[in-house]
Design a protein around this motif. Sequence first.
Motif, PDB file in Angstrom:
ATOM      1  N   ALA A  61      57.534 -10.979 -18.629  1.00 38.14           N
ATOM      2  CA  ALA A  61      57.480 -12.369 -18.811  1.00 38.14           C
ATOM      3  C   ALA A  61      56.180 -12.936 -19.089  1.00 38.14           C
ATOM      4  CB  ALA A  61      58.088 -13.043 -17.460  1.00 38.14           C
ATOM      5  N   SER A  62      55.903 -14.195 -19.648  1.00 40.35           N
ATOM      6  CA  SER A  62      54.692 -14.625 -19.812  1.00 40.35           C
ATOM      7  C   SER A  62      53.949 -15.088 -18.547  1.00 40.35           C
ATOM      8  CB  SER A  62      54.854 -15.975 -20.453  1.00 40.35           C
ATOM      9  OG  SER A  62      55.566 -17.100 -20.059  1.00 40.35           O
ATOM     10  N   GLY A  63      54.502 -15.592 -17.423  1.00 40.17           N
ATOM     11  CA  GLY A  63      54.031 -15.812 -16.119  1.00 40.17           C
ATOM     12  C   GLY A  63      55.049 -16.688 -15.254  1.00 40.17           C
ATOM     13  N   GLY A  64      54.700 -17.712 -14.614  1.00 35.08           N
ATOM     14  CA  GLY A  64      55.704 -18.174 -13.631  1.00 35.08           C
ATOM     15  C   GLY A  64      54.835 -18.975 -12.575  1.00 35.08           C
ATOM     16  N   SER A  65      55.570 -20.099 -12.199  1.00 35.74           N
ATOM     17  CA  SER A  65      55.276 -20.773 -10.860  1.00 35.74           C
ATOM     18  C   SER A  65      55.088 -19.876  -9.781  1.00 35.74           C
ATOM     19  CB  SER A  65      56.005 -22.073 -10.820  1.00 35.74           C
ATOM     20  OG  SER A  65      57.290 -21.522 -10.206  1.00 35.74           O
ATOM     21  N   ALA A  66      54.620 -20.413  -8.562  1.00 30.75           N
ATOM     22  CA  ALA A  66      54.478 -19.515  -7.324  1.00 30.75           C
ATOM     23  C   ALA A  66      55.923 -19.419  -6.951  1.00 30.75           C
ATOM     24  CB  ALA A  66      53.716 -20.440  -6.509  1.00 30.75           C
ATOM     25  N   ARG A  67      56.713 -20.383  -7.174  1.00 28.87           N
ATOM     26  CA  ARG A  67      58.229 -20.316  -6.604  1.00 28.87           C
ATOM     27  C   ARG A  67      58.994 -19.496  -7.445  1.00 28.87           C
ATOM     28  NH1 ARG A  67      61.248 -23.534  -3.267  1.00 28.87           N
ATOM     29  NH2 ARG A  67      59.553 -25.040  -3.353  1.00 28.87           N
ATOM     30  N   GLY A  68      58.631 -19.243  -8.938  1.00 30.94           N
ATOM     31  CA  GLY A  68      59.248 -18.379  -9.601  1.00 30.94           C
ATOM     32  C   GLY A  68      58.860 -16.703  -9.671  1.00 30.94           C
ATOM     33  N   LEU A  69      57.411 -16.743  -9.612  1.00 32.45           N
ATOM     34  CA  LEU A  69      56.737 -15.507  -9.913  1.00 32.45           C
ATOM     35  C   LEU A  69      56.852 -14.758  -8.416  1.00 32.45           C
ATOM     36  CD1 LEU A  69      55.273 -13.693 -12.005  1.00 32.45           C
ATOM     37  CD2 LEU A  69      53.259 -14.906 -11.314  1.00 32.45           C
ATOM     38  N   GLY A  70      56.793 -15.592  -7.434  1.00 33.96           N
ATOM     39  CA  GLY A  70      56.788 -14.717  -6.029  1.00 33.96           C
ATOM     40  C   GLY A  70      57.867 -13.806  -5.801  1.00 33.96           C
ATOM     41  N   PRO A  71      59.054 -14.002  -6.080  1.00 37.93           N
ATOM     42  CA  PRO A  71      60.508 -13.327  -5.701  1.00 37.93           C
ATOM     43  C   PRO A  71      60.135 -11.979  -6.759  1.00 37.93           C
ATOM     44  CG  PRO A  71      60.893 -15.460  -6.081  1.00 37.93           C
ATOM     45  CD  PRO A  71      59.526 -15.621  -6.201  1.00 37.93           C
ATOM     46  N   LEU A 131      57.215 -10.667  -7.851  1.00 36.56           N
ATOM     47  CA  LEU A 131      56.251  -9.801  -7.351  1.00 36.56           C
ATOM     48  C   LEU A 131      56.659  -9.062  -6.020  1.00 36.56           C
ATOM     49  CD1 LEU A 131      53.193 -12.135  -7.976  1.00 36.56           C
ATOM     50  CD2 LEU A 131      54.162 -10.113  -9.524  1.00 36.56           C
ATOM     51  N   ARG A 132      57.580  -9.728  -5.369  1.00 34.73           N
ATOM     52  CA  ARG A 132      57.979  -9.079  -3.997  1.00 34.73           C
ATOM     53  C   ARG A 132      59.176  -8.126  -4.178  1.00 34.73           C
ATOM     54  NH1 ARG A 132      57.074 -14.496  -2.430  1.00 34.73           N
ATOM     55  NH2 ARG A 132      59.146 -14.897  -2.504  1.00 34.73           N
ATOM     56  N   SER A 133      59.725  -8.221  -5.281  1.00 32.46           N
ATOM     57  CA  SER A 133      60.798  -7.139  -5.592  1.00 32.46           C
ATOM     58  C   SER A 133      60.455  -5.701  -5.997  1.00 32.46           C
ATOM     59  CB  SER A 133      61.768  -7.803  -6.825  1.00 32.46           C
ATOM     60  OG  SER A 133      60.785  -7.708  -8.056  1.00 32.46           O
ATOM     61  N   SER A 134      61.435  -5.114  -6.197  1.00 34.25           N
ATOM     62  CA  SER A 134      61.360  -3.522  -6.718  1.00 34.25           C
ATOM     63  C   SER A 134      61.234  -3.270  -8.156  1.00 34.25           C
ATOM     64  CB  SER A 134      62.189  -2.797  -6.156  1.00 34.25           C
ATOM     65  OG  SER A 134      63.333  -2.973  -6.791  1.00 34.25           O
ATOM     66  N   LEU A 135      61.240  -4.407  -8.913  1.00 39.19           N
ATOM     67  CA  LEU A 135      60.978  -4.403 -10.202  1.00 39.19           C
ATOM     68  C   LEU A 135      59.412  -4.313 -10.656  1.00 39.19           C
ATOM     69  CD1 LEU A 135      63.081  -7.474 -11.154  1.00 39.19           C
ATOM     70  CD2 LEU A 135      63.948  -5.270 -11.232  1.00 39.19           C
ATOM     71  N   ARG A 136      59.509  -3.885 -11.916  1.00 39.17           N
ATOM     72  CA  ARG A 136      57.982  -3.469 -12.361  1.00 39.17           C
ATOM     73  C   ARG A 136      57.558  -4.561 -13.558  1.00 39.17           C
ATOM     74  NH1 ARG A 136      58.111   3.060 -12.482  1.00 39.17           N
ATOM     75  NH2 ARG A 136      59.594   3.437 -11.208  1.00 39.17           N
ATOM     76  N   PRO A 137      56.875  -5.523 -12.722  1.00 40.76           N
ATOM     77  CA  PRO A 137      56.509  -6.716 -13.626  1.00 40.76           C
ATOM     78  C   PRO A 137      55.324  -6.485 -14.322  1.00 40.76           C
ATOM     79  CG  PRO A 137      55.768  -7.145 -11.310  1.00 40.76           C
ATOM     80  CD  PRO A 137      56.315  -5.757 -11.501  1.00 40.76           C
ATOM     81  N   VAL A 138      55.602  -6.865 -15.704  1.00 46.11           N
ATOM     82  CA  VAL A 138      54.405  -7.033 -16.956  1.00 46.11           C
ATOM     83  C   VAL A 138      54.408  -8.344 -17.318  1.00 46.11           C
ATOM     84  CG1 VAL A 138      53.799  -6.145 -19.275  1.00 46.11           C
ATOM     85  CG2 VAL A 138      55.025  -4.576 -17.549  1.00 46.11           C
ATOM     86  N   ILE A 139      53.209  -8.870 -16.853  1.00 41.86           N
ATOM     87  CA  ILE A 139      53.085 -10.516 -16.945  1.00 41.86           C
ATOM     88  C   ILE A 139      51.790 -10.688 -17.793  1.00 41.86           C
ATOM     89  CG2 ILE A 139      52.548 -12.669 -15.473  1.00 41.86           C
ATOM     90  CD1 ILE A 139      55.417 -11.238 -15.284  1.00 41.86           C
ATOM     91  N   ASN A 140      51.872 -11.800 -18.670  1.00 41.56           N
ATOM     92  CA  ASN A 140      50.760 -12.045 -19.675  1.00 41.56           C
ATOM     93  C   ASN A 140      49.749 -12.507 -18.933  1.00 41.56           C
ATOM     94  OD1 ASN A 140      49.556 -12.432 -22.385  1.00 41.56           O
ATOM     95  ND2 ASN A 140      49.717 -14.495 -21.667  1.00 41.56           N
ATOM     96  N   ASP A 141      50.146 -13.580 -17.960  1.00 41.74           N
ATOM     97  CA  ASP A 141      49.126 -14.264 -17.336  1.00 41.74           C
ATOM     98  C   ASP A 141      48.382 -13.323 -16.260  1.00 41.74           C
ATOM     99  OD1 ASP A 141      49.754 -16.631 -18.555  1.00 41.74           O
ATOM    100  OD2 ASP A 141      50.941 -17.446 -16.871  1.00 41.74           O
TER     101      ASP A 141
END
Length: 333
Positions: free
Chosen positions: A128-138, A140-150
Amino acid sequence: MSRSRWTVSAGVVAGILALSACSGSSGGTKSTAAASSSSAAPAVSPLTGMRASGSPVVAVKIEDTANGRPQAGTDKADLVYIEQVEGGLTRLLAVFNSSLPKTVEPVRSVRANDPELASEFGNIIFVASGGSARGLGPLLRSSLRPVINDRNGPGFSRDNSRPVPYNLRADLTTIADKVHGPKAADIGLNWSARLTAAQTAQTKPGPQVATRVGATSVGFRWDAKSERYVRIIDGRVQKTVDGSVIDTPNVIVQFCHVRNGGGRDAAGNSTRYTSTIGHGRAVVFRNGRRIEGTWSRPAAGDGTKLTTSDGKPIPLTPGGAWFALVATDAPLS
């Protein structure tokens, strides 16, 4: 996902079978076991019902408004989910495995409900490109492997022919090389090229799909020549930036509980949260036919099962699928 990929896979399978048939031996039981092993059918992908891929699964959040069209790489996804976001608009969560395109565009920001949806695939790569705290928080806390441009994730670049924020590209081959994610696992889908007579008797004509995700019209039209559903927006067949038609052998309209997400965007529109855990009505469109049924997913780590009213699995045509995640009161014709 392109129809040509199945043609190639079928050819590979035929070649394997032909080679195994021609490689006889006089070694008795030992040669029989070897022949049996060499003629075994190739592994089947749980995401497409076609030949399995050795690549990891990569999910990408993609813009779905007019500002983001034409998209790049969407036609190469195995599974695509149309989700509601703020203001009644839609975005896509596209899941790639059979092919990892060098260019997927435009990549956009994550929403709070995305980890819930993506978790049925396992601890996969999520782009994903990024996200708000409300969107990105879950995420980053999940078991997924995030790749975030921001957050300086790998594999991103900008397309100078488009305005920001609709010009972010992701190179999935590079991302998969640098972030090691899992291969495809079972997510509850069943695949079959043909319906049985009993299954066919439960269908009705389904030459088109017309529904709404949020305030956005979602449409597909059955094309008998290609034997696929073509995505239609404002009466026009949708194509990617390279001219490829965006189509699929299956469309699933999944009726979900959609609630207020508890936040607002810059324009003051409330966020939305689509629940994909639970159960509800589902309508499957395949082969120009329509099948009424239900979907069920008990927990985040479980897959989504599609069943008829008598509890039997609804098989999908091999080749991938698009899911329209609609509200429980959404129209469908």
